[in-house]
Design a protein around this motif. Structure first.
Motif, PDB file in Angstrom:
ATOM      1  N   SER A  64      44.764  25.502  26.674  1.00 58.52           N
ATOM      2  CA  SER A  64      43.736  25.817  25.675  1.00 58.52           C
ATOM      3  C   SER A  64      44.298  26.503  24.434  1.00 58.52           C
ATOM      4  O   SER A  64      43.674  26.504  23.376  1.00 58.52           O
ATOM      5  CB  SER A  64      42.664  26.721  26.293  1.00 58.52           C
ATOM      6  OG  SER A  64      43.208  28.005  26.588  1.00 58.52           O
ATOM      7  N   GLY A  65      45.466  27.138  24.575  1.00 55.45           N
ATOM      8  CA  GLY A  65      46.011  27.918  23.471  1.00 55.45           C
ATOM      9  C   GLY A  65      45.364  29.275  23.321  1.00 55.45           C
ATOM     10  O   GLY A  65      45.699  30.032  22.407  1.00 55.45           O
ATOM     11  N   ASP A  66      44.432  29.625  24.220  1.00 59.14           N
ATOM     12  CA  ASP A  66      43.766  30.928  24.191  1.00 59.14           C
ATOM     13  C   ASP A  66      44.478  31.841  25.195  1.00 59.14           C
ATOM     14  O   ASP A  66      44.284  31.731  26.406  1.00 59.14           O
ATOM     15  CB  ASP A  66      42.292  30.772  24.571  1.00 59.14           C
ATOM     16  CG  ASP A  66      41.519  32.077  24.404  1.00 59.14           C
ATOM     17  OD1 ASP A  66      42.148  33.119  24.120  1.00 59.14           O
ATOM     18  OD2 ASP A  66      40.282  32.044  24.571  1.00 59.14           O
ATOM     19  N   PHE A  67      45.279  32.755  24.688  1.00 62.67           N
ATOM     20  CA  PHE A  67      46.135  33.560  25.553  1.00 62.67           C
ATOM     21  C   PHE A  67      45.511  34.881  25.993  1.00 62.67           C
ATOM     22  O   PHE A  67      46.107  35.599  26.787  1.00 62.67           O
ATOM     23  CB  PHE A  67      47.478  33.812  24.863  1.00 62.67           C
ATOM     24  CG  PHE A  67      48.291  32.556  24.698  1.00 62.67           C
ATOM     25  CD1 PHE A  67      48.982  32.018  25.774  1.00 62.67           C
ATOM     26  CD2 PHE A  67      48.326  31.889  23.486  1.00 62.67           C
ATOM     27  CE1 PHE A  67      49.709  30.850  25.642  1.00 62.67           C
ATOM     28  CE2 PHE A  67      49.046  30.713  23.345  1.00 62.67           C
ATOM     29  CZ  PHE A  67      49.740  30.188  24.419  1.00 62.67           C
ATOM     30  N   HIS A  68      44.341  35.224  25.480  1.00 68.08           N
ATOM     31  CA  HIS A  68      43.687  36.471  25.877  1.00 68.08           C
ATOM     32  C   HIS A  68      44.708  37.615  25.789  1.00 68.08           C
ATOM     33  O   HIS A  68      45.047  38.254  26.782  1.00 68.08           O
ATOM     34  CB  HIS A  68      43.127  36.368  27.301  1.00 68.08           C
ATOM     35  CG  HIS A  68      42.109  35.281  27.473  1.00 68.08           C
ATOM     36  ND1 HIS A  68      40.749  35.500  27.407  1.00 68.08           N
ATOM     37  CD2 HIS A  68      42.259  33.944  27.704  1.00 68.08           C
ATOM     38  CE1 HIS A  68      40.106  34.352  27.605  1.00 68.08           C
ATOM     39  NE2 HIS A  68      40.995  33.398  27.775  1.00 68.08           N
ATOM     40  N   GLU A  69      45.181  37.840  24.575  1.00 72.23           N
ATOM     41  CA  GLU A  69      46.330  38.725  24.387  1.00 72.23           C
ATOM     42  C   GLU A  69      46.121  40.128  24.945  1.00 72.23           C
ATOM     43  O   GLU A  69      47.052  40.737  25.485  1.00 72.23           O
ATOM     44  CB  GLU A  69      46.692  38.787  22.898  1.00 72.23           C
ATOM     45  CG  GLU A  69      48.133  39.162  22.664  1.00 72.23           C
ATOM     46  CD  GLU A  69      48.619  38.780  21.275  1.00 72.23           C
ATOM     47  OE1 GLU A  69      49.478  39.523  20.753  1.00 72.23           O
ATOM     48  OE2 GLU A  69      48.165  37.756  20.717  1.00 72.23           O
ATOM     49  N   GLY A  70      44.913  40.631  24.860  1.00 76.27           N
ATOM     50  CA  GLY A  70      44.643  41.951  25.424  1.00 76.27           C
ATOM     51  C   GLY A  70      44.846  41.967  26.928  1.00 76.27           C
ATOM     52  O   GLY A  70      45.431  42.906  27.488  1.00 76.27           O
ATOM     53  N   ALA A  71      44.366  40.923  27.601  1.00 75.77           N
ATOM     54  CA  ALA A  71      44.547  40.815  29.051  1.00 75.77           C
ATOM     55  C   ALA A  71      46.022  40.651  29.398  1.00 75.77           C
ATOM     56  O   ALA A  71      46.505  41.212  30.397  1.00 75.77           O
ATOM     57  CB  ALA A  71      43.744  39.633  29.585  1.00 75.77           C
ATOM     58  N   GLN A  72      46.746  39.911  28.572  1.00 75.76           N
ATOM     59  CA  GLN A  72      48.185  39.731  28.819  1.00 75.76           C
ATOM     60  C   GLN A  72      48.932  41.058  28.681  1.00 75.76           C
ATOM     61  O   GLN A  72      49.856  41.348  29.453  1.00 75.76           O
ATOM     62  CB  GLN A  72      48.764  38.702  27.849  1.00 75.76           C
ATOM     63  CG  GLN A  72      48.126  37.325  27.915  1.00 75.76           C
ATOM     64  CD  GLN A  72      48.468  36.544  29.172  1.00 75.76           C
ATOM     65  OE1 GLN A  72      49.293  36.952  29.984  1.00 75.76           O
ATOM     66  NE2 GLN A  72      47.819  35.391  29.348  1.00 75.76           N
ATOM     67  N   GLN A  73      48.534  41.860  27.721  1.00 72.09           N
ATOM     68  CA  GLN A  73      49.165  43.171  27.564  1.00 72.09           C
ATOM     69  C   GLN A  73      48.885  44.058  28.775  1.00 72.09           C
ATOM     70  O   GLN A  73      49.774  44.770  29.252  1.00 72.09           O
ATOM     71  CB  GLN A  73      48.670  43.834  26.279  1.00 72.09           C
ATOM     72  CG  GLN A  73      49.202  43.178  25.008  1.00 72.09           C
ATOM     73  CD  GLN A  73      48.622  43.784  23.743  1.00 72.09           C
ATOM     74  OE1 GLN A  73      47.780  44.683  23.790  1.00 72.09           O
ATOM     75  NE2 GLN A  73      49.073  43.294  22.590  1.00 72.09           N
ATOM     76  N   GLU A  74      47.659  43.989  29.288  1.00 72.52           N
ATOM     77  CA  GLU A  74      47.335  44.749  30.493  1.00 72.52           C
ATOM     78  C   GLU A  74      48.168  44.253  31.680  1.00 72.52           C
ATOM     79  O   GLU A  74      48.643  45.052  32.499  1.00 72.52           O
ATOM     80  CB  GLU A  74      45.844  44.614  30.813  1.00 72.52           C
ATOM     81  CG  GLU A  74      45.412  45.437  32.026  1.00 72.52           C
ATOM     82  CD  GLU A  74      43.944  45.265  32.383  1.00 72.52           C
ATOM     83  OE1 GLU A  74      43.518  45.876  33.388  1.00 72.52           O
ATOM     84  OE2 GLU A  74      43.234  44.530  31.669  1.00 72.52           O
ATOM     85  N   PHE A  75      48.343  42.938  31.778  1.00 76.87           N
ATOM     86  CA  PHE A  75      49.122  42.343  32.857  1.00 76.87           C
ATOM     87  C   PHE A  75      50.572  42.815  32.812  1.00 76.87           C
ATOM     88  O   PHE A  75      51.128  43.272  33.816  1.00 76.87           O
ATOM     89  CB  PHE A  75      49.053  40.820  32.736  1.00 76.87           C
ATOM     90  CG  PHE A  75      49.818  40.062  33.783  1.00 76.87           C
ATOM     91  CD1 PHE A  75      49.501  40.177  35.129  1.00 76.87           C
ATOM     92  CD2 PHE A  75      50.850  39.202  33.417  1.00 76.87           C
ATOM     93  CE1 PHE A  75      50.196  39.454  36.100  1.00 76.87           C
ATOM     94  CE2 PHE A  75      51.546  38.477  34.367  1.00 76.87           C
ATOM     95  CZ  PHE A  75      51.227  38.604  35.717  1.00 76.87           C
ATOM     96  N   VAL A  76      51.179  42.741  31.641  1.00 77.45           N
ATOM     97  CA  VAL A  76      52.582  43.161  31.504  1.00 77.45           C
ATOM     98  C   VAL A  76      52.735  44.658  31.762  1.00 77.45           C
ATOM     99  O   VAL A  76      53.675  45.088  32.433  1.00 77.45           O
ATOM    100  CB  VAL A  76      53.122  42.777  30.109  1.00 77.45           C
ATOM    101  CG1 VAL A  76      54.479  43.433  29.855  1.00 77.45           C
ATOM    102  CG2 VAL A  76      53.238  41.252  29.995  1.00 77.45           C
ATOM    103  N   ALA A  77      51.797  45.450  31.258  1.00 72.82           N
ATOM    104  CA  ALA A  77      51.849  46.893  31.503  1.00 72.82           C
ATOM    105  C   ALA A  77      51.758  47.192  33.002  1.00 72.82           C
ATOM    106  O   ALA A  77      52.457  48.076  33.524  1.00 72.82           O
ATOM    107  CB  ALA A  77      50.718  47.598  30.756  1.00 72.82           C
ATOM    108  N   ALA A  78      50.898  46.444  33.709  1.00 72.67           N
ATOM    109  CA  ALA A  78      50.759  46.636  35.151  1.00 72.67           C
ATOM    110  C   ALA A  78      52.035  46.225  35.885  1.00 72.67           C
ATOM    111  O   ALA A  78      52.446  46.875  36.857  1.00 72.67           O
ATOM    112  CB  ALA A  78      49.566  45.843  35.671  1.00 72.67           C
ATOM    113  N   LEU A  79      52.657  45.144  35.435  1.00 73.65           N
ATOM    114  CA  LEU A  79      53.934  44.723  36.037  1.00 73.65           C
ATOM    115  C   LEU A  79      54.993  45.809  35.876  1.00 73.65           C
ATOM    116  O   LEU A  79      55.726  46.141  36.819  1.00 73.65           O
ATOM    117  CB  LEU A  79      54.422  43.426  35.392  1.00 73.65           C
ATOM    118  CG  LEU A  79      53.668  42.141  35.729  1.00 73.65           C
ATOM    119  CD1 LEU A  79      54.184  40.999  34.856  1.00 73.65           C
ATOM    120  CD2 LEU A  79      53.828  41.785  37.205  1.00 73.65           C
TER     121      LEU A  79
END
Length: 269
Positions: A207-222
């Motif tokens: 889709s090209g919709d990366f939900h950047e805020g959610a991705q930042q939360e994901f990386v921070a959690a990792l």
């Protein structure tokens, strides 16, 4: 954390090697070629210039492997798995991601407890194959459109924690977490120290919709969970050269934001 990308063909590998990536992750289906063709493929992939550190889909759909249910055949599945691991090892693969939702789906009416026992038996034997080759096996939770068994990191952690003498890790995937509408931080924390690899993509894929805020939360959690290994973009690109490049730009930005400024870059009041 290193950034990689799944590739499904030699041309994709060559295009990806020109992007600011640290490694590539190969789709197992891509390695299902014979003799001289495989030798030529390995030579072409090795010349691309980036290391192949991971492999996904070690039980390609074409082989119709079943590891749970009344038709489970671990001998046949392990033959396929073993061959794909050998082929991946020839390219330097060190992490094998086991999703393979079609192989692990529980048939209607079949005992969930028995399916769990079967799956753990298969994981233990697959782990042995990986261990002999110096590889890590990482189980990937998948969303319910792909399988009805192990749909969250919490469920994956229960599966791997129940193994004896087999250090099977978990691949956390932001796409599957969001698809299941699960809390990102809680899911990653559930996998915790068992995380061995990570995937991400646009949502929905392609889709090209990366939900950047959610991705930042994901990386921070990792990072909070102690993961410093690979984060692979696994997407469905229509125009690989253009769309993969845009995705890499997004995730380089996400990784930079998660790591924060270096001490010397901090602005003093």
């Amino acid at each position: 954390m290193e950034l990689g990308c799944v590739v499904r063909s030699a041309p994709e590998a060559e295009q990806a090697a020109r992007l600011p990536l640290d490694y590539l992750e190969i789709k197992g289906d891509m390695l299902c070629v014979d003799g001289d063709e495989f030798t030529a493929l390995c030579a072409r992939l090795s010349a691309a210039g980036l290391p192949f550190k991971a492999m996904t889909s070690p039980l390609p759909r074409r082989y119709r492997c079943r590891v749970v249910g009344p038709e489970a055949d671990h001998t046949a599945a392990l033959e396929v798995f073993r061959d794909l691991c050998d082929r991946g090892a020839a390219l330097g693969v060190r992490t094998v991601v086991l999703g393979s939702g079609q192989a692990r789906g529980i048939p209607p009416g079949f005992s969930a407890d028995r399916a769990l026992r079967q799956f753990r038996e298969f994981l233990a034997r697959a782990h042995q194959e990986c261990d002999r080759r110096g590889m890590t096996l990482a189980l990937e939770p998948l969303n319910r459109t792909e399988t009805n068994f192990v749909n969250s990191c919490a469920e994956a952690r229960e599966v791997v924690d129940g193994l004896t003498g087999a250090d099977v890790r978990i691949t956390t995937d932001c796409f599957h977490i969001l698809s299941e509408q699960l809390p990102i931080a809680e899911e990653v924390a559930a996998a915790g120290a068992a995380i061995g690899h990570a995937h991400t993509s646009s949502v929905p894929r392609g889709s090209g919709d990366f939900h950047e805020g959610a991705q930042q939360e994901f990386v921070a959690a990792l990072l909070a969970a102690g993961h410093r290994g690979g984060l692979t973009i696994e997407d469905e690109f229509g125009d690989f050269g253009r769309e993969a490049s845009a995705a890499v730009d997004v995730f380089r930005r996400v990784l930079a934001a998660a790591s924060g400024p270096r001490p010397e870059e901090s602005v003093c009041p």
